[in-house]
Design a protein around this motif. Structure first.
Motif, PDB file in Angstrom:
ATOM      1  N   TRP A 186       2.771 -18.625 -28.349  1.00 54.25           N
ATOM      2  CA  TRP A 186       3.756 -19.044 -27.339  1.00 54.25           C
ATOM      3  C   TRP A 186       5.169 -18.751 -27.843  1.00 54.25           C
ATOM      4  CZ3 TRP A 186       7.977 -22.184 -27.385  1.00 54.25           C
ATOM      5  CH2 TRP A 186       8.516 -22.539 -26.149  1.00 54.25           C
ATOM      6  N   ARG A 221       7.906 -12.561 -19.863  1.00 56.85           N
ATOM      7  CA  ARG A 221       7.528 -13.340 -18.694  1.00 56.85           C
ATOM      8  C   ARG A 221       6.291 -12.784 -18.004  1.00 56.85           C
ATOM      9  NH1 ARG A 221      12.560 -16.224 -16.649  1.00 56.85           N
ATOM     10  NH2 ARG A 221      14.037 -15.963 -18.376  1.00 56.85           N
ATOM     11  N   ARG A 222       6.141 -11.461 -18.021  1.00 57.57           N
ATOM     12  CA  ARG A 222       4.994 -10.843 -17.374  1.00 57.57           C
ATOM     13  C   ARG A 222       3.714 -11.156 -18.150  1.00 57.57           C
ATOM     14  NH1 ARG A 222       7.490  -5.778 -17.804  1.00 57.57           N
ATOM     15  NH2 ARG A 222       5.466  -4.913 -18.414  1.00 57.57           N
ATOM     16  N   ASP A 223       2.633 -11.369 -17.419  1.00 60.72           N
ATOM     17  CA  ASP A 223       1.350 -11.670 -18.053  1.00 60.72           C
ATOM     18  C   ASP A 223       0.962 -10.600 -19.065  1.00 60.72           C
ATOM     19  OD1 ASP A 223       1.324 -13.786 -16.314  1.00 60.72           O
ATOM     20  OD2 ASP A 223      -0.730 -13.454 -15.624  1.00 60.72           O
ATOM     21  N   GLU A 224       1.207  -9.337 -18.720  1.00 62.64           N
ATOM     22  CA  GLU A 224       0.831  -8.231 -19.604  1.00 62.64           C
ATOM     23  C   GLU A 224       1.461  -8.376 -20.984  1.00 62.64           C
ATOM     24  OE1 GLU A 224       2.766  -4.454 -18.833  1.00 62.64           O
ATOM     25  OE2 GLU A 224       0.850  -3.423 -19.103  1.00 62.64           O
ATOM     26  N   ILE A 229       2.743 -11.279 -22.311  1.00 65.29           N
ATOM     27  CA  ILE A 229       2.255 -12.501 -22.959  1.00 65.29           C
ATOM     28  C   ILE A 229       0.875 -12.246 -23.572  1.00 65.29           C
ATOM     29  CG2 ILE A 229       1.561 -14.891 -22.571  1.00 65.29           C
ATOM     30  CD1 ILE A 229       3.721 -14.925 -20.316  1.00 65.29           C
ATOM     31  N   GLU A 230       0.036 -11.503 -22.848  1.00 59.16           N
ATOM     32  CA  GLU A 230      -1.274 -11.153 -23.388  1.00 59.16           C
ATOM     33  C   GLU A 230      -1.148 -10.210 -24.586  1.00 59.16           C
ATOM     34  OE1 GLU A 230      -4.364  -9.946 -20.797  1.00 59.16           O
ATOM     35  OE2 GLU A 230      -3.794 -11.352 -19.214  1.00 59.16           O
ATOM     36  N   THR A 252      -6.234 -18.055 -17.368  1.00 61.68           N
ATOM     37  CA  THR A 252      -6.053 -16.666 -17.784  1.00 61.68           C
ATOM     38  C   THR A 252      -5.571 -16.679 -19.231  1.00 61.68           C
ATOM     39  OG1 THR A 252      -3.703 -16.536 -17.198  1.00 61.68           O
ATOM     40  CG2 THR A 252      -5.312 -16.072 -15.429  1.00 61.68           C
ATOM     41  N   ALA A 292      -2.793 -15.512 -20.324  1.00 64.99           N
ATOM     42  CA  ALA A 292      -1.380 -15.906 -20.312  1.00 64.99           C
ATOM     43  C   ALA A 292      -1.235 -17.408 -20.107  1.00 64.99           C
ATOM     44  CB  ALA A 292      -0.631 -15.145 -19.218  1.00 64.99           C
ATOM     45  N   SER A 293      -2.044 -17.983 -19.229  1.00 67.61           N
ATOM     46  CA  SER A 293      -1.947 -19.429 -19.008  1.00 67.61           C
ATOM     47  C   SER A 293      -2.405 -20.198 -20.243  1.00 67.61           C
ATOM     48  CB  SER A 293      -2.766 -19.853 -17.788  1.00 67.61           C
ATOM     49  OG  SER A 293      -4.149 -19.950 -18.085  1.00 67.61           O
TER      50      SER A 293
END
Length: 403
Positions: free
Chosen positions: A313, A322-325, A327-328, A373, A375-376
């Motif tokens: 995190w 910010r984008r999921d991509e 963060i993943e 997900t 990211a979540s």
């Protein structure tokens, strides 16, 4: 073993078959199947590669002890002296602190660890021995590499080199260096020792770099020159290197290209500094990048809690992802990225969208964690976790499974 009803990297519900320490097959989840043998119930949780902490100072930990006010001052030498004044008077013995911290890390999902072990004329091999004891205690639950580390420099205090060599003879797998210009003020002499011992004992090199701007670039270029001249491609890591991206865009691009060409890895602790090299650019260039927690609530810093999901995190947050991509991608760096530094059997990440580590044939070092997900999961950092090392469940619900 069968891991039933999980979502690899957040994908479709699947059943994952293990054979020994490897993933044998991944199939669509069959709710009506009646498996035989050992079964791990996924309950629809995410399945991820387990975490790799490739920059942690187990030897200085105060995890599990009463909180104390921070007493360190500015600068590496001042902070090191603060540690010297205090580490022997902690509430419990050092070996117990180190062992307890590693246990907590494993329970939260970290099964690969590269730990610094300070070696100098003050602590001699005492800190090294404590980390070695923890490594041996949890040998079946996690892979631990020990880096012998001259936190006080190499040349400032006579006798340091002899203790470094003794630790390498005792089993250290990596030789560390630190701020060749600003701490020892003799970069050639400092790196002569580091690379000389690496060559003599056939170990890897990890340079701890706090030096700013142009000075940091200068020290990095000296490391790159030696890596090329000695044929040590794939055997050198730069840690921290906070400001290698602060000089100019062209210098940053050249350093990233050199890292990729020479297979020099980067270990980050997700600092707030804005002068660091771009994580996206490093990953897209194919540079091995891993994540670590650094010191954990010790005499250097009050931060750290043994949870690499928290540090993931922080990596996403400090990079303003910010984008999921993206963060993943941070999650991939924290898991498989670090694994690729510790073992070259693990391939470098092949770009921002690469999500490796969960295919047939991959090592079964795995983490099941609650989350909608990937990211979540980084945002929520749930505690419904099951940890596997080499295909064996070693922790569940934040506690070790003793076998």
């Amino acid at each position: 073993m069968l891991i039933r009803d999980v979502r690899p990297w957040g994908g479709e519900r699947s059943d994952v078959e293990l054979s020994g320490d490897r993933i044998a097959a991944i199939r669509p989840h069959d709710p009506g199947a009646q498996p035989t043998g050992e079964v791990v119930e996924g309950r629809g949780r995410l399945l991820l590669p387990s975490f790799s902490d490739v920059h942690v100072h187990l030897d200085s930990t105060r995890i599990g002890l009463p909180f104390r006010p921070h007493t360190g001052g500015p600068g590496v030498w001042t902070m090191m002296l603060n540690d010297r004044r205090n580490w022997r008077t902690a509430e419990v013995p050092l070996e117990e602190r180190v062992t307890g911290t590693l246990e907590r890390m494993i329970a939260r999902g970290t099964t690969r660890v590269r730990s610094y072990a300070q070696v100098d004329v003050d602590c001699k091999l005492e800190k090294f021995d404590a980390v070695l004891a923890a490594k041996e205690k949890f040998a079946g639950l996690a892979d631990v590499q020990i880096m012998t580390f001259p936190q006080a420099g190499i040349l400032r205090e006579k006798g340091t080199v002899e203790y470094l060599e003794a630790s390498l003879e005792a089993g250290a797998e990596v030789i560390g260096g630190i701020d060749p210009c600003s701490l020892d003020r003799d970069p050639k002499g400092h790196l002569d020792v580091v690379f000389g011992l690496a060559e003599k004992y056939q170990v890897e090199v990890d340079i701890h770099l706090h030096e700013p701007g142009h000075l940091g670039v200068f020290s990095t270029d000296l490391v790159l020159e030696r890596t090329r001249a000695l044929g040590m491609q794939g055997k050198v890591t730069m840690s921290h290197a906070y400001e290698l991206g602060s000089v100019s865009e062209s210098v940053s691009r050249r350093i990233i290209d050199d890292f990729a060409e020479l297979d020099v890895a980067m270990a980050t602790v997700a600092p707030p500094d804005r002068g660091q090299l771009s994580l996206v650019a490093l990953t897209e260039a194919g540079v091995r990048v891993g994540l670590g927690e650094d010191g954990q609530r010790d005499y250097w810093s009050p931060y750290g809690n043994c949870d690499m999901l928290d540090r993931t995190w922080q990596l996403a947050f400090t990079n303003n992802f910010r984008r999921d991509e993206l963060i993943e991608m941070s999650l991939a760096v924290a898991t498989v990225g670090g694994a690729s530094i510790m073992s070259h059997d693990v391939a470098r990440l092949a770009g921002v969208a690469d999500r490796p580590g969960l295919s047939a044939g991959d090592r079964a070092d795995l983490l099941l964690v609650d989350g909608e997900t990937p990211a979540s999961a980084v945002m929520d950092r749930g505690t419904d976790r099951t940890v596997l090392h080499d295909g064996v469940v070693v922790a569940d619900q934040l506690a070790l499974v003793h076998r």
